[in-house]
Design an enzyme around this catalytic site. Structure first.
Site, PDB file in Angstrom:
ATOM      1  CE  LYS A  54     -36.773 -10.319  31.529  1.00  0.00           C
ATOM      2  NZ  LYS A  54     -36.058 -11.540  31.383  1.00  0.00           N
ATOM      3  CD  GLN A  98     -35.633 -14.877  33.371  1.00  0.00           C
ATOM      4  OE1 GLN A  98     -36.411 -14.143  32.425  1.00  0.00           O
ATOM      5  NE2 GLN A  98     -34.770 -14.188  34.166  1.00  0.00           N
ATOM      6  CG  ASP A 121     -33.001 -13.544  26.189  1.00  0.00           C
ATOM      7  OD1 ASP A 121     -32.911 -12.456  26.666  1.00  0.00           O
ATOM      8  OD2 ASP A 121     -33.167 -14.653  26.729  1.00  0.00           O
TER       9      ASP A 121
END
Ligand code: GUN
Length: 293
Positions: A54, A98, A121
């Protein structure tokens, strides 16, 4: 029949070109660089790889990225404090924690603290609720990536029978919602679905999204002819002494049987990252009163 290989890597590269240009334009207009902040807690090897990917992609696309690595014994208060600091920092446009978190941390409590406007997200209850209502703001990255494959390859969703295997917050629930919004008839199967039921559903579904996490859990024999198969699994296994990445679907056995399939690797994975970047730019635009849609 010739099976279409749904090339997520190629589509992601195409998306990256536009993201890169757009990120630079936004920076020129505002004097500020879009910034993504990622929190990685603990030592999970797969998560380390994903987070590095990422960061690397963000940097290639003119997006700033900050990674905060916390030890696995961090307390929930410490993690929430970091998230709140980022919420209050106008220099940070997107926040991602994460997953999965170490066992001692409840991910729901952390996600609920992320400001919905920075929740790139799309996992905050407000964003999942908006998706559920058919008026999405931030769409979770993997489901958004899957949706982009359907669009890119002109694959019809409306009126189809779709089976989603897995009911996670990250993938199963939101992709089922997207497919419903697109007028598919959707069934969600999960670990308590019986083998007989699952066999029946696999044989009768036009679209299958597998987010199970078990290597080669499904093979081509079990699937309906001409179906569209989206494999979200990323499993590491040993094949003849070599460590390999495989999906939840036995890919080879699907060739010349199904209409289209995503490979692993090179299918859904790269699109998750591309859509994280797309969401980061959208968050930046919203926060700078530049978003019009
Ligand atoms: N772990 C695996 N995929 C994802 C993702 O899309 N977002 C987060 N936060 N964690 C993940």
């Amino acid at each position: 029949m010739q099976t279409i290989i749904l090339n997520g890597k190629k589509l992601a590269e195409k998306l990256h070109q536009n993201i890169k240009i757009k990120a630079l334009e936004l920076q020129k207009k505002t004097g500020k660089k879009p910034t993504l902040a990622v929190c990685l807690i603990g030592e999970d090897p797969a998560s380390q790889i994903y987070v590095n990917k990422k960061q690397q992609t963000a940097e290639e696309l003119n997006i700033n990225s900050i990674i905060e690595r916390l030890p696995s014994n961090s307390s929930i208060e410490e993690v929430i404090k970091l998230v709140k600091n980022w919420n209050d920092n106008p220099g940070i446009n997107g926040i991602l924690v994460q997953l999965p978190l170490p066992n001692n941390l409840n991910s729901d409590l952390v996600i609920n603290e992320i400001s919905p406007i920075k929740d790139v997200d799309g996992l905050h209850p407000e964003n999942l609720g908006l998706l559920c209502l058919g008026t999405p703001q931030m769409i979770p990255c993997t489901p958004f990536g899957i949706y982009s494959i359907f669009k890119e390859y002109n694959l019809e969703i409306s009126g189809k029978r779709a089976l989603v295997i897995g009911r996670s917050r990250l993938v199963g629930k939101p992709i089922a919602q997207i497919l419903t919004n697109e007028s598919a008839t959707v069934t969600i199967a999960h670990s308590k679905t019986s083998k007989e039921e699952l066999d029946y559903l696999l044989k009768t579904s036009d679209i299958v999204v597998a987010a199970i996490g078990v290597p080669h859990f499904i093979n081509g024999e079990q699937l309906k002819e001409n179906s569209i198969i989206i494999d979200v699994g990323i499993n590491r296994i040993d094949i003849e002494g070599k460590n390999k990445l495989v999906g939840d679907i036995d890919y080879e056995s699907c060739l010349n049987k199904v209409q289209a399939i995503t490979p692993v690797p090179g299918g859904v994975g790269p699109l998750t990252v591309a859509h994280l970047m797309i969401n980061t730019l959208k968050a930046f635009e919203i926060q700078n009163q530049m978003y019009n849609n």
